[in-house]
Design an enzyme around this catalytic site. Sequence first.
Site, PDB file in Angstrom:
ATOM      1  N   ASP A  36       0.825  -1.218   0.000  1.00 39.88           N
ATOM      2  CA  ASP A  36       0.000   0.000   0.000  1.00 39.88           C
ATOM      3  C   ASP A  36       0.859   1.268   0.000  1.00 39.88           C
ATOM      4  OD1 ASP A  36       0.973  -0.341   2.499  1.00 39.88           O
ATOM      5  OD2 ASP A  36      -0.890   0.083   3.554  1.00 39.88           O
ATOM      6  N   HIS A 240      25.691   2.070 -17.018  1.00 43.77           N
ATOM      7  CA  HIS A 240      24.492   2.356 -16.217  1.00 43.77           C
ATOM      8  C   HIS A 240      24.606   1.774 -14.816  1.00 43.77           C
ATOM      9  CE1 HIS A 240      22.062   3.066 -20.154  1.00 43.77           C
ATOM     10  NE2 HIS A 240      22.715   4.133 -19.750  1.00 43.77           N
ATOM     11  N   ASP A 257      27.703  10.449 -12.196  1.00 49.63           N
ATOM     12  CA  ASP A 257      26.737  11.003 -13.146  1.00 49.63           C
ATOM     13  C   ASP A 257      25.466  11.240 -12.346  1.00 49.63           C
ATOM     14  OD1 ASP A 257      24.867  11.540 -15.104  1.00 49.63           O
ATOM     15  OD2 ASP A 257      25.550   9.953 -16.458  1.00 49.63           O
ATOM     16  N   ASP A 268      21.777  17.085 -15.768  1.00 49.81           N
ATOM     17  CA  ASP A 268      22.420  15.795 -16.062  1.00 49.81           C
ATOM     18  C   ASP A 268      23.920  16.058 -16.191  1.00 49.81           C
ATOM     19  OD1 ASP A 268      23.110  13.279 -16.917  1.00 49.81           O
ATOM     20  OD2 ASP A 268      22.108  13.426 -18.867  1.00 49.81           O
ATOM     21  N   HIS A 347      28.863   5.164 -26.407  1.00 47.97           N
ATOM     22  CA  HIS A 347      27.625   5.944 -26.427  1.00 47.97           C
ATOM     23  C   HIS A 347      27.771   7.193 -27.288  1.00 47.97           C
ATOM     24  CE1 HIS A 347      29.278   8.794 -23.446  1.00 47.97           C
ATOM     25  NE2 HIS A 347      29.749   7.750 -22.809  1.00 47.97           N
ATOM     26  N   HIS A 351      22.339  14.247 -25.766  1.00 43.92           N
ATOM     27  CA  HIS A 351      20.910  14.046 -26.017  1.00 43.92           C
ATOM     28  C   HIS A 351      20.192  15.331 -25.646  1.00 43.92           C
ATOM     29  CE1 HIS A 351      20.703  13.562 -21.623  1.00 43.92           C
ATOM     30  NE2 HIS A 351      21.747  12.749 -21.739  1.00 43.92           N
ATOM     31  N   HIS A 358      16.376  12.421 -20.785  1.00 38.03           N
ATOM     32  CA  HIS A 358      16.544  12.184 -22.227  1.00 38.03           C
ATOM     33  C   HIS A 358      15.292  12.796 -22.852  1.00 38.03           C
ATOM     34  CE1 HIS A 358      19.218   8.535 -21.104  1.00 38.03           C
ATOM     35  NE2 HIS A 358      19.865   9.661 -21.038  1.00 38.03           N
ATOM     36  N   GLU A 381      28.602  14.960 -23.629  1.00 39.19           N
ATOM     37  CA  GLU A 381      29.118  14.010 -22.648  1.00 39.19           C
ATOM     38  C   GLU A 381      29.987  12.893 -23.226  1.00 39.19           C
ATOM     39  OE1 GLU A 381      26.101  11.263 -21.121  1.00 39.19           O
ATOM     40  OE2 GLU A 381      24.566  12.493 -22.071  1.00 39.19           O
ATOM     41  N   TYR A 385      36.136   4.320 -21.767  1.00 41.29           N
ATOM     42  CA  TYR A 385      35.980   3.257 -20.773  1.00 41.29           C
ATOM     43  C   TYR A 385      36.880   2.086 -21.154  1.00 41.29           C
ATOM     44  CZ  TYR A 385      31.888   6.243 -20.578  1.00 41.29           C
ATOM     45  OH  TYR A 385      31.080   7.344 -20.540  1.00 41.29           O
ATOM     46  N   ARG A 403      33.892  10.017 -17.920  1.00 45.23           N
ATOM     47  CA  ARG A 403      32.913  10.756 -18.716  1.00 45.23           C
ATOM     48  C   ARG A 403      32.852  12.167 -18.142  1.00 45.23           C
ATOM     49  NH1 ARG A 403      29.177   7.457 -18.625  1.00 45.23           N
ATOM     50  NH2 ARG A 403      27.746   8.120 -16.981  1.00 45.23           N
ATOM     51  N   GLU A 405      30.352  15.463 -18.504  1.00 45.69           N
ATOM     52  CA  GLU A 405      29.050  15.809 -19.086  1.00 45.69           C
ATOM     53  C   GLU A 405      28.571  17.166 -18.602  1.00 45.69           C
ATOM     54  OE1 GLU A 405      25.803  13.177 -17.919  1.00 45.69           O
ATOM     55  OE2 GLU A 405      24.644  13.827 -19.662  1.00 45.69           O
TER      56      GLU A 405
HETATM   57  N1  GLY Z   1      22.472  10.252 -16.954  1.00 43.41           N
HETATM   58  C1  GLY Z   1      22.057   9.685 -18.155  1.00 43.41           C
HETATM   59  C2  GLY Z   1      22.814  10.204 -19.288  1.00 43.41           C
HETATM   60  O1  GLY Z   1      23.867  10.778 -19.120  1.00 43.41           O
HETATM   61  O2  GLY Z   1      22.401  10.127 -20.402  1.00 43.41           O
HETATM   62 MN    MN Z   2      23.276  12.513 -20.308  1.00 46.41          MN
HETATM   63 MN    MN Z   3      24.370  11.737 -17.318  1.00 44.36          MN
END
Ligand code: GLY
Ligand code: MN
Ligand code: MN
Length: 435
Positions: A36, A240, A257, A268, A347, A351, A358, A381, A385, A403, A405
């Site tokens: 609940d 991720h 991140d 982000d 990647h 975005h 996103h 970003e 890796y 990374r 970003e």
């Molecule tokens: N945090 C998700 C991305 O960087 O796209």
């Molecule tokens: Mn991102």
């Molecule tokens: Mn990110």
Amino acid sequence: MTVAEYKRRRHQLMRMMGSGSIAILPSGPVARRNRDVDYPYRPDSDFHYMTGFPEPDAVAVLIPGRSHAAYVLFCRERNPEKEVWNGARAGQDGARETYAADDSFPIGDLDDILPRMLEQCERVYYAMGCNPELDKRMSEWIKDIRTKPRMEVQGPLEFIALDHYLHDMRLYKSRSEIKAMRTAAKISSKAHKRAMKFCRPGVKEWQVEAEIVHECARAGARDQAYPPIVGGGSNACILHYIENSDELKDGDLLLIDAGCEYTCYASDITRTFPVNGKFTPAQKALYELVLKAQQAAIEKVQPGSHWNDPHDAAVKVITKGLAELGILKGRASTLIRNEHYKQFYKHRTGHWLGMDVHDVGDYKIDGQWRLLEPGMALTIEPGLYIPAGTKGVAKKWWDIGIRIEDDLVVTKDGHDILSKDAPKKVEEIEALMAG
Ligand code: GLY
Ligand code: MN
Ligand code: MN
């Protein structure tokens, strides 16, 4: 966001739809966590963008050209007993007076009233597939209309994907949207700085996460825009990674991140820094390479560039750099053509960013990359890796995941970096951590 801004958006959409049309937008359901207990409610972004109405169990209806009530909001009725337990409801009066609905009905009357509105329209703007419960009811209503004698009603002839139109609107951020995004990015930048100052060998990833969440929450951003990634050493190579369950080790890098959501707008931001406050020569070499790639990509963020220009710029710098360091072997142009960089950079370089991390909006139009225009917001970003055991790569490069970003808005003559308060130069990071 002011009531007037939501009104402007509704009018813009209604102008596009033209008369004879109806748009239907649900608020999004409350998600069950367990038994609940529900998750805190977060409105559907499209619904919120059009209405600013903060309650669940609501459906907004837009009927352009309808003189007495072009904007109708179905929502929960006032209920003094329930409101004692769960807080105030706007009710039908509040929907009209506070949220500028032309008319409002109890959500329980939807099945009686909406089909009659539907049958008077030729075109239905609706995002099919986003709300299974309403999809089902919608198809029932349409079925009922179609079984009525033709002489009485014609019913809608055309169904149009509302999300397509709305998402194009959402792609161009207004002044007040940019302000909200700047606040989100500023709060998150402060949180990243706090994490850098807090970090040292022996602390746990989740403790660093707690510092970030705390810093954001105390500034008024209680929600993160997505689960924070706090990964040290090999965990930084898992794109991720959200377990955040390991201890941070001396000599490793930490990749964070994390970005808060502020008034339904996302930030982000990723920063990568040494757990002990000092980059090793190998870490520094790769870090500087990613930073250079990011800088090259950022320079391409300006009106007239197309969506892929920043990515192309980053790939070029990264591939050339990896070849110079001996991590990739061969000529940069061949390595790019054959996409060998993808072994270490899987990647894309960014975005759209907005109410959703996103964010919505097409990246291509008629098969061509979209041109960047003022008001569009995006991340830049790039990353690298190199997990342990990577064949053909010297050991000194293993377990390095980096990374960097940032969040940008395209301006008339270039771009604005919303997340610029988060340090990213090697010297800046080392100085902050030493202090
Ligand atoms: N945090 C998700 C991305 O960087 O796209
Ligand atoms: Mn991102
Ligand atoms: Mn990110």
